[in-house]
Design a protein around this motif. Structure first.
Motif, PDB file in Angstrom:
ATOM      1  N   LEU A 149     -10.010  -0.117   4.580  1.00 46.70           N
ATOM      2  CA  LEU A 149      -9.691   1.281   4.950  1.00 46.70           C
ATOM      3  C   LEU A 149     -11.050   2.238   5.568  1.00 46.70           C
ATOM      4  N   GLY A 150     -11.883   1.682   5.154  1.00 47.64           N
ATOM      5  CA  GLY A 150     -13.060   2.301   4.917  1.00 47.64           C
ATOM      6  C   GLY A 150     -13.885   2.688   6.378  1.00 47.64           C
ATOM      7  N   HIS A 151     -13.288   1.659   7.071  1.00 50.17           N
ATOM      8  CA  HIS A 151     -13.319   2.303   9.029  1.00 50.17           C
ATOM      9  C   HIS A 151     -12.602   3.742   9.534  1.00 50.17           C
ATOM     10  N   VAL A 152     -11.308   4.026   8.755  1.00 52.44           N
ATOM     11  CA  VAL A 152     -10.641   4.804   8.874  1.00 52.44           C
ATOM     12  C   VAL A 152     -11.198   6.525   8.092  1.00 52.44           C
ATOM     13  N   THR A 153     -11.484   5.574   6.896  1.00 55.34           N
ATOM     14  CA  THR A 153     -11.326   7.451   5.972  1.00 55.34           C
ATOM     15  C   THR A 153     -13.058   6.689   5.364  1.00 55.34           C
ATOM     16  N   THR A 154     -13.280   7.450   3.994  1.00 54.70           N
ATOM     17  CA  THR A 154     -14.612   7.437   3.627  1.00 54.70           C
ATOM     18  C   THR A 154     -13.970   6.746   1.574  1.00 54.70           C
ATOM     19  N   THR A 155     -15.191   6.400   1.150  1.00 62.14           N
ATOM     20  CA  THR A 155     -14.150   5.807  -0.071  1.00 62.14           C
ATOM     21  C   THR A 155     -14.234   6.610  -1.268  1.00 62.14           C
ATOM     22  N   PRO A 156     -14.638   7.724  -0.914  1.00 59.96           N
ATOM     23  CA  PRO A 156     -13.860   8.816  -2.215  1.00 59.96           C
ATOM     24  C   PRO A 156     -12.969   9.684  -1.376  1.00 59.96           C
ATOM     25  N   VAL A 157     -12.883   9.469  -0.110  1.00 55.59           N
ATOM     26  CA  VAL A 157     -11.010  10.211  -0.479  1.00 55.59           C
ATOM     27  C   VAL A 157      -9.829   8.458  -0.848  1.00 55.59           C
ATOM     28  N   LEU A 158     -10.529   7.557  -0.534  1.00 53.66           N
ATOM     29  CA  LEU A 158      -9.688   6.755  -0.969  1.00 53.66           C
ATOM     30  C   LEU A 158      -9.490   6.843  -1.941  1.00 53.66           C
ATOM     31  N   LEU A 159      -9.708   6.659  -2.918  1.00 55.51           N
ATOM     32  CA  LEU A 159     -10.131   6.833  -4.360  1.00 55.51           C
ATOM     33  C   LEU A 159      -8.855   7.550  -4.570  1.00 55.51           C
ATOM     34  N   LYS A 160      -9.406   8.921  -4.187  1.00 57.88           N
ATOM     35  CA  LYS A 160      -8.499   9.615  -4.437  1.00 57.88           C
ATOM     36  C   LYS A 160      -7.347   9.199  -4.002  1.00 57.88           C
ATOM     37  N   ALA A 161      -6.976   8.992  -3.459  1.00 56.94           N
ATOM     38  CA  ALA A 161      -5.485   8.495  -2.782  1.00 56.94           C
ATOM     39  C   ALA A 161      -5.002   7.343  -3.869  1.00 56.94           C
ATOM     40  N   ILE A 162      -6.183   7.177  -4.374  1.00 58.55           N
ATOM     41  CA  ILE A 162      -5.418   6.223  -5.633  1.00 58.55           C
ATOM     42  C   ILE A 162      -5.080   6.269  -6.863  1.00 58.55           C
ATOM     43  N   THR A 163      -6.317   7.853  -7.679  1.00 62.54           N
ATOM     44  CA  THR A 163      -5.768   8.294  -8.092  1.00 62.54           C
ATOM     45  C   THR A 163      -4.259   9.655  -8.125  1.00 62.54           C
ATOM     46  N   LEU A 164      -3.963   9.736  -6.640  1.00 57.86           N
ATOM     47  CA  LEU A 164      -2.731  10.016  -6.891  1.00 57.86           C
ATOM     48  C   LEU A 164      -1.316   9.075  -7.275  1.00 57.86           C
ATOM     49  N   LEU A 165      -2.085   7.922  -6.460  1.00 59.48           N
ATOM     50  CA  LEU A 165      -0.875   6.436  -6.807  1.00 59.48           C
ATOM     51  C   LEU A 165      -1.256   6.238  -8.429  1.00 59.48           C
ATOM     52  N   ALA A 166      -1.727   6.312  -8.940  1.00 59.96           N
ATOM     53  CA  ALA A 166      -2.209   5.880  -9.901  1.00 59.96           C
ATOM     54  C   ALA A 166      -0.307   7.189 -11.595  1.00 59.96           C
ATOM     55  N   LEU A 167      -1.202   8.277 -10.485  1.00 65.92           N
ATOM     56  CA  LEU A 167      -0.904   9.803 -11.251  1.00 65.92           C
ATOM     57  C   LEU A 167       1.520   9.090 -10.809  1.00 65.92           C
ATOM     58  N   ALA A 168       1.660   9.529  -9.772  1.00 66.96           N
ATOM     59  CA  ALA A 168       2.251   8.791  -9.577  1.00 66.96           C
ATOM     60  C   ALA A 168       3.250   8.051 -10.077  1.00 66.96           C
ATOM     61  N   HIS A 169       2.953   6.724 -10.870  1.00 68.03           N
ATOM     62  CA  HIS A 169       3.174   5.591 -11.482  1.00 68.03           C
ATOM     63  C   HIS A 169       3.415   5.836 -12.969  1.00 68.03           C
ATOM     64  N   ALA A 170       2.355   6.813 -13.160  1.00 65.21           N
ATOM     65  CA  ALA A 170       3.170   7.455 -14.903  1.00 65.21           C
ATOM     66  C   ALA A 170       3.954   8.229 -14.298  1.00 65.21           C
ATOM     67  N   VAL A 171       3.672   9.199 -13.854  1.00 66.18           N
ATOM     68  CA  VAL A 171       5.412   9.664 -13.370  1.00 66.18           C
ATOM     69  C   VAL A 171       6.493   8.921 -13.820  1.00 66.18           C
ATOM     70  N   LEU A 172       6.561   7.988 -12.869  1.00 66.45           N
ATOM     71  CA  LEU A 172       7.123   7.133 -13.050  1.00 66.45           C
ATOM     72  C   LEU A 172       8.169   6.053 -14.323  1.00 66.45           C
ATOM     73  N   SER A 173       6.974   5.789 -14.492  1.00 66.67           N
ATOM     74  CA  SER A 173       6.638   4.979 -15.794  1.00 66.67           C
ATOM     75  C   SER A 173       7.137   5.709 -17.101  1.00 66.67           C
ATOM     76  N   SER A 174       6.990   6.575 -16.987  1.00 69.99           N
ATOM     77  CA  SER A 174       7.325   7.469 -17.836  1.00 69.99           C
ATOM     78  C   SER A 174       8.893   8.057 -18.412  1.00 69.99           C
ATOM     79  N   ARG A 175       9.380   8.094 -16.906  1.00 66.66           N
ATOM     80  CA  ARG A 175      10.905   8.597 -16.748  1.00 66.66           C
ATOM     81  C   ARG A 175      11.096   7.308 -17.427  1.00 66.66           C
ATOM     82  N   GLN A 176      10.736   6.010 -16.849  1.00 66.27           N
ATOM     83  CA  GLN A 176      11.641   5.046 -17.313  1.00 66.27           C
ATOM     84  C   GLN A 176      11.737   4.796 -19.278  1.00 66.27           C
TER      85      GLN A 176
END
Length: 399
Positions: free
Chosen positions: A352-379
């Motif tokens: 994916l580095g050919h599409v965007t930069t590594t910092p942007v990708l790491l920010k996207a992973i951060t959002l994904l982890a936060l979303a998963h944490a919210v879902l997990s807490s509801r369970q």
């Protein structure tokens, strides 16, 4: 107390009472498994520079480990349940030492095919050790955490020791592997004294198995890929992005699992806690990658290591709690298989580095982890409602 009727060999008759001593002696095989995985990772840059290997070849050398590991996990788990954990684990350890000897020969001759073969067999042997060894040690010591602790210790020390030897010792592509050969032989000698833990008699309760299987698939398996996604970002993605040297890469390889080891020993984990710490680590990593700040990258590696430790501890503990006793090895293998899918994270980021930069990708992973944490807490917040649903008739449970 009443004595249960003797209808089939029970696990308690196959093994004396679980003791920490027996489990600790056998657990060294797990340290050897973790060591074998990371000793090679710390040398990737050296192989590239000294043998003139292309980036695709180096990537292949790293990835072929997972290609061997995942099928071995899926095969060795059921095999250990049927034939016994001890037999499969000791055979896997012997293959693990043999794979390192192949890497030593490949390092001496510069043979890429020997390196590929050795790395593939490392994956096969490590997979079998994780499946059979984790179940064996858990049953010997009655501690689902112990296998993960020893694997993490191997991850932490193997990479650092290999990097230090490669930096200053003669014939580095050979001598860097000597410690693992010594460790593997010593671990095998220690483990020989530990008995087989037997094969528990299956308890036929389809409803109970369906209930625990549903919970395993719902709570444990979705978390598992984060177990290795977090550390590989810390010691593969960040050093590659910042173009760090061999020693700093080795330090990162040690710091990430080392922090995970300390965290796993002292903290009781939940899936939400693990995901939140991973999110904090990837957010820090994004800033470090954007600013090319090496101290901040090391801090990110430490936080990611803590997230790895929390996620691994929860995964192994929860798997041991949910798995039927006669299927512990295969359920453990499923958890490790899902966890190792996270090791592909650096390569997905590279593509994916050919599409965007590594910092942007790491920010996207951060959002994904936060979303998963919210879902997990509801369970977690609604266990009572889930238990009520699990008492409904079986045709509703299968919907």
């Amino acid at each position: 107390m009443t004595t249960p009727p003797v209808t089939a060999p029970a696990p308690a008759t196959a093994v004396p009472v679980a003791t920490g001593t027996r489990g600790a002696r056998a657990a060294w095989i797990m340290l050897a498994s973790g060591w074998s995985a990371n000793q090679f990772s710390a040398l990737l840059g050296a192989y590239r520079s000294r043998f003139g290997l292309t980036e695709s070849t180096v990537t292949g050398l790293f990835a072929v480990y997972v290609v061997g590991l995942i099928p071995a996990l899926l095969i060795a788990g059921p095999l250990a349940d049927r034939r016994g954990r001890r037999r499969v684990a000791l055979a896997a350890l012997a293959l693990n030492v043999l794979s390192t000897l192949l890497l030593m020969v490949g390092g001496a001759w510069g043979g890429t095919w020997l390196l590929l073969s050795g790395r593939f067999l490392t994956g096969v042997s490590a997979g079998a050790l994780l499946a059979a060894g984790s179940a064996w040690i858990k049953e010997l010591s009655d501690s689902p955490r112990r296998p993960g602790l020893f694997v993490s210790a191997g991850f932490a020390t193997g990479g650092l020791v290999a990097a230090l030897i490669a930096q200053w010792a003669p014939w580095p592509m050979v001598t860097a592997y000597v410690p693992h050969v010594v460790l593997g032989v010593a671990a095998g000698w220690l483990a020989l004294a530990a008995p087989e833990t037997g094969r528990p008699t299956p308890v036929h309760s389809p409803e109970a198995h369906e209930h625990t299987g549903h919970r395993f698939r719902r709570t444990v398996l979705p978390l598992a890929p984060w177990v290795f996604a977090a550390p590989t970002i810390g010691f593969v993605t960040l050093p590659s992005t910042l173009h760090t040297g061999l020693i700093l890469t080795g330090v990162a390889t040690a710091v990430v699992p080392g922090t995970g080891l300390l965290t796993a020993r002292r903290v009781r984990s939940t899936p939400t806690a693990g995901l939140l710490v991973v999110a904090a680590g990837t957010a820090t990593a994004a800033v470090a990658a954007a600013t090319e700040n090496e101290p901040l990258a090391l801090l990110a590696a430490i936080v990611l290591g803590a997230g790895y430790g929390l996620s691994l501890t929860y995964g192994l503990t929860r798997t041991a709690a949910l798995a039927p006793a006669h299927q512990l090895a295969r359920w453990t293998a499923r958890f490790w298989t899902a966890a190792y899918l996270g090791m592909f994270t650096p390569y997905v980021l590279t593509l994916l580095g050919h599409v965007t930069t590594t910092p942007v990708l790491l920010k996207a992973i951060t959002l994904l982890a936060l979303a998963h944490a919210v879902l997990s807490s509801r369970q977690v917040e609604r266990p009572t409602r889930r238990r009520t649903r699990d008492t409904f008739p079986q045709f509703l449970q299968k919907r």
